[in-house]
Design an enzyme around this catalytic site. Structure first.
Site, short mmCIF file in Angstrom:
data_model
loop_
_atom_site.label_atom_id
_atom_site.label_comp_id
_atom_site.label_asym_id
_atom_site.label_seq_id
_atom_site.Cartn_x
_atom_site.Cartn_y
_atom_site.Cartn_z
N ASP A 103 -1.78 10.59 -5.20
CA ASP A 103 -2.30 11.40 -5.59
C ASP A 103 -3.35 12.89 -4.81
O ASP A 103 -3.71 12.56 -3.74
CB ASP A 103 -3.03 11.37 -6.74
CG ASP A 103 -4.34 10.18 -6.18
OD1 ASP A 103 -4.84 9.92 -5.00
OD2 ASP A 103 -5.31 10.70 -6.34
N GLU A 115 0.45 -1.19 -0.18
CA GLU A 115 0.04 -0.26 0.47
C GLU A 115 1.28 1.54 0.28
O GLU A 115 1.93 1.49 0.15
CB GLU A 115 -0.80 -0.33 1.09
CG GLU A 115 -2.31 1.04 1.29
CD GLU A 115 -2.79 1.64 0.68
OE1 GLU A 115 -2.58 0.99 -0.87
OE2 GLU A 115 -4.22 1.43 1.00
N ASP A 116 0.10 1.91 -0.05
CA ASP A 116 1.06 3.25 -0.65
C ASP A 116 0.76 4.04 1.15
O ASP A 116 2.06 4.57 1.05
CB ASP A 116 0.12 4.67 -1.76
CG ASP A 116 -0.94 5.23 -1.09
OD1 ASP A 116 -1.62 4.45 -0.67
OD2 ASP A 116 -1.42 5.78 -1.92
N PHE A 134 -1.26 16.36 3.89
CA PHE A 134 -1.50 16.05 2.69
C PHE A 134 -0.32 15.65 1.59
O PHE A 134 1.09 16.55 1.32
CB PHE A 134 -2.92 16.19 1.73
CG PHE A 134 -3.48 15.42 0.86
CD1 PHE A 134 -4.09 14.38 1.66
CD2 PHE A 134 -3.14 15.43 -0.22
CE1 PHE A 134 -4.98 13.67 0.63
CE2 PHE A 134 -3.60 14.08 -0.96
CZ PHE A 134 -4.37 13.28 -0.78
N VAL A 135 0.34 14.12 1.25
CA VAL A 135 1.40 14.41 0.68
C VAL A 135 0.92 13.67 -0.81
O VAL A 135 0.28 13.25 -0.72
CB VAL A 135 2.45 13.58 1.63
CG1 VAL A 135 2.96 14.16 3.01
CG2 VAL A 135 2.03 12.11 1.32
N LYS A 164 0.74 7.31 8.67
CA LYS A 164 -0.17 9.03 9.25
C LYS A 164 -0.11 8.36 10.78
O LYS A 164 -1.24 8.52 10.70
CB LYS A 164 -0.55 9.41 8.48
CG LYS A 164 -0.37 10.24 7.88
CD LYS A 164 -1.27 11.65 7.09
CE LYS A 164 -1.19 11.73 5.81
NZ LYS A 164 -2.18 12.12 5.36
N ASP A 191 -3.37 5.48 6.93
CA ASP A 191 -3.65 6.71 7.25
C ASP A 191 -4.57 6.29 8.20
O ASP A 191 -4.42 5.99 9.07
CB ASP A 191 -4.67 7.61 6.30
CG ASP A 191 -4.24 9.01 6.48
OD1 ASP A 191 -4.20 9.28 7.47
OD2 ASP A 191 -5.70 9.93 6.04
P1 IMP Z 1 -7.40 5.23 4.84
O1 IMP Z 1 -8.63 4.22 4.33
O2 IMP Z 1 -7.89 6.92 5.66
O3 IMP Z 1 -5.96 4.74 5.53
O4 IMP Z 1 -6.15 5.95 3.34
C1 IMP Z 1 -6.54 5.29 2.35
C2 IMP Z 1 -5.69 5.44 1.73
O5 IMP Z 1 -5.79 7.20 1.41
C3 IMP Z 1 -4.30 5.64 1.20
O6 IMP Z 1 -4.39 4.72 0.26
C4 IMP Z 1 -4.34 7.02 -0.12
O7 IMP Z 1 -4.83 6.08 -0.85
C5 IMP Z 1 -5.25 7.93 0.62
N1 IMP Z 1 -3.95 8.73 1.26
C6 IMP Z 1 -4.54 9.15 2.84
N2 IMP Z 1 -3.68 9.73 2.78
C7 IMP Z 1 -3.23 10.66 1.34
C8 IMP Z 1 -2.37 11.23 1.25
O8 IMP Z 1 -1.71 12.08 2.34
N3 IMP Z 1 -2.19 11.50 0.11
C9 IMP Z 1 -2.45 11.60 -0.71
N4 IMP Z 1 -3.33 9.88 -0.52
C10 IMP Z 1 -3.25 9.70 0.53
MG MG Z 2 -4.65 4.32 -1.89
#
Ligand code: IMP
Ligand code: MG
Length: 184
Positions: free
Chosen positions: A162, A102-103, A155-156, A134, A106
């Protein structure tokens, strides 16, 4: 340097060099941990596509790749909590050693859901490798087994990540200027 995108970047958080070195370390660690096995690396599209391409080339044990696409964000900057599978894996993972790539981890919403979906398919093992973490934003009890970098609550974008489907092709990871998404 890419001037059309660069004007929207507040600062470079992780340079190409830092990314390259850390990805090489992760690849070496995974190669050692999976020696003699044939793991399947599952890339969560689209954010992990560049990390996946570099990570797999830094791994020198026999492995396979597969891809899955989920959505949880729409075009905003916070997770909606609602996760949809847009594209499923091509092959069965039953009895296989899985590494989800995964990238960024969050809130944890996306991966908490996805790991449950994949667990239910009875892999031999399943681990999570995220480029960025994060932890300050986590709302779900989930942790990465392999993590590239801990990042602050900003936000990166870049290196696959993206905002509104843009900036993925920046070769580094930068903090996006808040004006960009505040006006959007
Ligand atoms: P989560 O479900 O909140 O953990 O978010 C996961 C997904 O949100 C990641 O796979 C990203 O695609 C996107 N995401 C979360 N934070 C960022 C950020 O800072 N920049 C870009 N995409 C983000
Ligand atoms: Mg993603």
């Amino acid at each position: 340097m890419s001037s059309c995108m660069e004007k929207d970047i507040e600062k470079i958080l992780l340079s190409q060099e830092e990314l390259k070195n850390r990805v090489a370390q992760l690849g070496a660690q995974i190669s050692a941990d999976y020696a003699g096995k044939e793991p399947v690396l599952v890339s969560v599209l689209r954010g992990s596509y560049i990390f996946m391409a570099d990570l797999t080339r830094a791994i020198d044990c026999m492995c396979r790749v597969d891809f899955m696409a989920v959505s949880s964000y729409g075009s905003g900057t916070a997770s909606s909590g609602q996760v949809n599978i847009l594209k499923d894996l091509s092959d069965s993972i039953e009895g296989k050693d899985i590494i989800v790539v995964e990238d960024i981890l969050d809130s944890g919403n996306t991966l908490f859901y996805l790991m449950q979906v994949l667990q239910a398919r009875h892999p031999a093992s399943i681990k999570l490798c995220t480029l960025l973490d994060k932890p300050s934003r986590r709302t779900k009890p989930i942790q990465a087994d392999y993590s590239g970098f801990e990042v602050p609550d900003a936000f990166v974008v870049g290196y696959g990540l993206d905002y509104d489907e843009k900036y993925r092709n920046l070769p580094y990871i930068g903090i996006l200027k808040p004006q960009v998404y505040e006006k959007g």
